[in-house]
Design a protein around this motif. Structure first.
Motif, PDB file in Angstrom:
ATOM      1  N   GLU A   1      -8.408   3.388  -0.716  1.00 15.84           N
ATOM      2  CA  GLU A   1      -7.958   2.245   0.076  1.00 15.84           C
ATOM      3  C   GLU A   1      -8.984   1.116   0.051  1.00 15.84           C
ATOM      4  O   GLU A   1      -8.624  -0.068   0.039  1.00 15.84           O
TER       5      GLU A   1
ATOM      6  N   ARG B   1       0.822  -1.209   0.000  1.00 15.22           N
ATOM      7  CA  ARG B   1       0.000   0.000   0.000  1.00 15.22           C
ATOM      8  C   ARG B   1       0.858   1.262   0.000  1.00 15.22           C
ATOM      9  O   ARG B   1       0.390   2.332  -0.376  1.00 15.22           O
TER      10      ARG B   1
ATOM     11  N   LEU C   1      -2.831   4.704  -5.091  1.00 15.09           N
ATOM     12  CA  LEU C   1      -3.407   5.122  -3.806  1.00 15.09           C
ATOM     13  C   LEU C   1      -2.966   6.541  -3.459  1.00 15.09           C
ATOM     14  O   LEU C   1      -3.773   7.369  -3.007  1.00 15.09           O
TER      15      LEU C   1
END
Length: 315
Positions: free
Chosen positions: A266, A249, A259
């Protein structure tokens, strides 16, 4: 302490067994702290030292501690040396006694390919027959073999921005009996593919989301920093996105970049290999799935443990 070479690693590992070992690791009791990242000032370009520790937890059947040491020296090309080199140190989990030093570079390509194949075991269609391999570097043959161990792949189209390199690798793989041919029409090949695997150093998207057919699985391996991309935002938006670990992430290209830019929220991420292995997701036949890996220390430990067991049995 035993030194285990790349040839010995190749001799004792198989794709199906390593995929199973990684599945057990993601379901099991292992501890993997955040990797250590150190910049080393050098004349010319600075070097990097990466330390990736992991160990089995108290409930594990066997106790091991391991750490991968990776050096990145960008100027090594001028010395006719690889810019990235690594060693894996495996230790006894009860005493800390060093057991083996393994070729870290070889161990990494095996475990990276096996992680992608583990994801594809759950995310790719069971009847996937056609594959596109984007890139013809060190990882490409391992990814092809690993994916073929999990799905009934009958055709592999290999693409590289330098066609001559693709031709050379394809010839080597055909000598192994693998159904690999070279394509120069990446879009056309991707539009027909059930599984697309990317392992490149591209800084701009190569695979476009509009090319992915219904039911396709996209495997993103190569983009390892925030300045790199292998697939565009549309590919991520169209797909059900999974990652190897939560680190994806914020690390690596593609998912972390999308992202950060807000291209995907998310909430668009469906899970990681921990959740996939604990509770395999139900796959809709027409769904497009995407898997992004950045690598994990527990994968290295699981692979090293398997090699150590096999070495002991075959010595």
């Amino acid at each position: 302490m035993r030194v285990i070479t790349s040839a010995e690693i190749d001799r004792v590992l198989t794709c199906p067994d390593l995929v199973d070992a990684l599945a057990d690791a993601f379901r099991g009791d292992m501890v993997a702290p955040v990797r250590h990242h150190h910049e080393i000032e050098r004349p010319g370009k600075d070097a990097t030292l990466l330390l990736m520790p992991a160990w089995t937890g108290p409930t594990a059947a066997e106790g091991f501690v391991g750490v991968k040491v990776v050096s990145v020296f960008p100027d090594n090309g001028a010395r006719s040396l690889p810019s990235v080199m690594g060693t894996y140190l495996l230790m006894d989990g009860a005493t800390g006694e060093p057991l083996a030093a393994l070729d870290g570079t070889r161990l990494t390509v095996w475990r990276t390919a096996a992680a992608s194949a583990l994801a594809a075991r759950h995310l790719a269609r069971k009847d996937a027959e056609s594959m596109v391999m984007v890139g013809s570097g060190a990882l490409a043959p391992f990814l092809i073999r690993a994916h073929m161990s999990q799905r009934p792949i009958r055709r592999v189209a290999l693409w590289n921005h330098r066609p001559e390199r693709a031709e050379s690798l394809a010839a080597q793989l055909r000598d192994e009996g693998l159904p690999v041919t070279v394509t120069t029409d990446l879009e056309g090949a991707v539009r027909q593919a059930d599984l697309v695997s990317c392992a490149t150093l591209s800084t701009a998207p190569i695979v476009k989301g509009e090319w992915l057919k219904a039911g396709a699985h996209l495997d993103l391996v190569g983009a390892f920093n925030l300045s790199m991309r292998e697939a565009d935002d549309e590919a991520l938006r169209r797909g059900e996105v999974y990652v190897d670990t939560p680190a994806a992430r914020r690390e690596g290209g593609d998912v972390a970049v999308a992202l950060k830019s807000g291209a995907i929220p998310e909430s668009h991420l469906k899970g990681d290999l921990f959740s996939i292995c604990a509770s395999p997701p139900a796959r809709a036949g027409e769904a497009i799935t995407v898997f992004k890996s950045v690598g994990a220390a527990l994968e290295d430990l699981a692979a090293a443990m398997l090699v150590w067991r096999r070495i002991g049995q075959t010595s």
